[in-house]
Design a protein around this motif. Structure first.
Motif, PDB file in Angstrom:
ATOM      1  N   THR A  19       0.833  -1.209   0.000  1.00 10.63           N
ATOM      2  CA  THR A  19       0.000   0.000   0.000  1.00 10.63           C
ATOM      3  C   THR A  19       0.864   1.254   0.000  1.00 10.63           C
ATOM      4  O   THR A  19       0.459   2.282  -0.528  1.00 10.63           O
ATOM      5  CB  THR A  19      -0.977   0.034   1.196  1.00 10.63           C
ATOM      6  N   LEU A  22       1.659   1.760  -3.619  1.00 11.21           N
ATOM      7  CA  LEU A  22       0.484   2.177  -4.395  1.00 11.21           C
ATOM      8  C   LEU A  22      -0.010   3.579  -4.036  1.00 11.21           C
ATOM      9  O   LEU A  22      -0.536   4.288  -4.885  1.00 11.21           O
ATOM     10  CB  LEU A  22      -0.657   1.172  -4.191  1.00 11.21           C
ATOM     11  N   PHE A  23       0.114   3.941  -2.766  1.00 11.70           N
ATOM     12  CA  PHE A  23      -0.390   5.222  -2.287  1.00 11.70           C
ATOM     13  C   PHE A  23       0.766   6.015  -1.675  1.00 11.70           C
ATOM     14  O   PHE A  23       0.884   6.119  -0.468  1.00 11.70           O
ATOM     15  CB  PHE A  23      -1.508   5.021  -1.260  1.00 11.70           C
ATOM     16  N   GLN A  24       1.586   6.581  -2.521  1.00 16.99           N
ATOM     17  CA  GLN A  24       2.746   7.338  -2.054  1.00 16.99           C
ATOM     18  C   GLN A  24       2.324   8.728  -1.603  1.00 16.99           C
ATOM     19  O   GLN A  24       1.309   9.262  -2.055  1.00 16.99           O
ATOM     20  CB  GLN A  24       3.795   7.393  -3.153  1.00 16.99           C
ATOM     21  N   TYR A  29       0.849  15.421   0.443  1.00 18.48           N
ATOM     22  CA  TYR A  29       1.541  15.290   1.725  1.00 18.48           C
ATOM     23  C   TYR A  29       2.641  16.341   1.871  1.00 18.48           C
ATOM     24  O   TYR A  29       2.791  16.938   2.936  1.00 18.48           O
ATOM     25  CB  TYR A  29       2.116  13.882   1.872  1.00 18.48           C
ATOM     26  N   THR A  88      -2.678   3.416   5.190  1.00 21.01           N
ATOM     27  CA  THR A  88      -2.007   4.127   4.086  1.00 21.01           C
ATOM     28  C   THR A  88      -2.977   4.577   2.987  1.00 21.01           C
ATOM     29  O   THR A  88      -2.943   5.748   2.601  1.00 21.01           O
ATOM     30  CB  THR A  88      -0.863   3.267   3.509  1.00 21.01           C
ATOM     31  N   PRO A  89      -3.850   3.696   2.470  1.00 22.90           N
ATOM     32  CA  PRO A  89      -4.774   4.195   1.442  1.00 22.90           C
ATOM     33  C   PRO A  89      -5.778   5.227   1.967  1.00 22.90           C
ATOM     34  O   PRO A  89      -6.188   6.120   1.231  1.00 22.90           O
ATOM     35  CB  PRO A  89      -5.480   2.947   0.924  1.00 22.90           C
ATOM     36  N   PHE A  92      -3.014   8.525   2.784  1.00 23.19           N
ATOM     37  CA  PHE A  92      -2.326   9.036   1.595  1.00 23.19           C
ATOM     38  C   PHE A  92      -3.174   8.957   0.327  1.00 23.19           C
ATOM     39  O   PHE A  92      -3.040   9.797  -0.552  1.00 23.19           O
ATOM     40  CB  PHE A  92      -1.010   8.284   1.362  1.00 23.19           C
ATOM     41  N   GLY A  93      -4.030   7.942   0.224  1.00 17.34           N
ATOM     42  CA  GLY A  93      -4.845   7.791  -0.980  1.00 17.34           C
ATOM     43  C   GLY A  93      -6.081   8.671  -0.972  1.00 17.34           C
ATOM     44  O   GLY A  93      -6.319   9.444  -1.893  1.00 17.34           O
ATOM     45  N   ALA A  94      -6.883   8.569   0.105  1.00 18.15           N
ATOM     46  CA  ALA A  94      -8.138   9.316   0.193  1.00 18.15           C
ATOM     47  C   ALA A  94      -7.969  10.671   0.864  1.00 18.15           C
ATOM     48  O   ALA A  94      -8.909  11.466   0.889  1.00 18.15           O
ATOM     49  CB  ALA A  94      -9.174   8.484   0.951  1.00 18.15           C
ATOM     50  N   HIS A  95      -6.796  10.934   1.433  1.00 17.32           N
ATOM     51  CA  HIS A  95      -6.501  12.196   2.127  1.00 17.32           C
ATOM     52  C   HIS A  95      -7.469  12.430   3.288  1.00 17.32           C
ATOM     53  O   HIS A  95      -7.848  13.567   3.567  1.00 17.32           O
ATOM     54  CB  HIS A  95      -6.517  13.384   1.170  1.00 17.32           C
TER      55      HIS A  95
END
Length: 156
Positions: A19, A22-24, A29, A88-89, A92-95
């Motif tokens: 993850t 995938l979600f840097q 950030y 993490t998703p 970092f992914g959905a904020h």
């Protein structure tokens, strides 16, 4: 120690690690107001790789040791890695800073319970979880500080 169990648990930690690929963090950030104690970017992959190996070793040691608390210990081990994989998703992914804080807070509690339970099964396994608990303490403080310092960036 059963190396097959270690490899299986290492694969579970690999899912959590994936993850991060995938979600840097990215521009979102980078643009956040972060506290002075934010670790340097290079530290994250180094620390997480080490922690994932220690988690897998701890779980494998517990399985090898057995005992009446093994079921509880491995259930907690599974829950902590599931929460780890989820954070993490979400962050970092959905904020979703607030939801991330909820997840990492729950993860911190579960890691603590896992550490205590593993310690009762095999003290070395419990010891192997302490750096993870410490790092997630820093990560939770970082998540909380980001939440507090970026009220204009909160979603939902």
């Amino acid at each position: 120690m059963d190396w097959t169990v270690f490899i299986i648990l290492l694969c579970a930690t690999g899912a959590a690690a994936a993850t991060g690929v995938l979600f840097q963090p990215g521009e979102w950030y980078i643009s956040l107001k972060k506290p002075s104690f934010t670790p340097p970017n290079w530290a994250f992959p180094v620390v997480w790789t080490t922690l994932y190996i220690l988690m897998a070793l701890a779980g494998a040691r517990a399985v090898a040791a057995g005992g009446p608390l093994l079921g509880q210990g491995m259930a907690l081990w599974g829950l902590q890695i599931a929460l780890n994989t989820l954070w993490t998703p979400v962050f970092f992914g959905a904020h979703r800073i607030r939801v991330g804080m909820l997840i990492i807070s729950l993860m911190w509690v579960v890691i603590g319970a896992t550490t205590v339970t593993l310690w009762q099964i095999d003290w070395i396994a419990g010891l192997m979880f302490l750096p993870y608990w410490a790092w997630v303490s820093v990560a939770a403080a970082l998540n909380g500080s980001i939440w507090r310092n970026n009220p204009d960036r909160l979603r939902g």
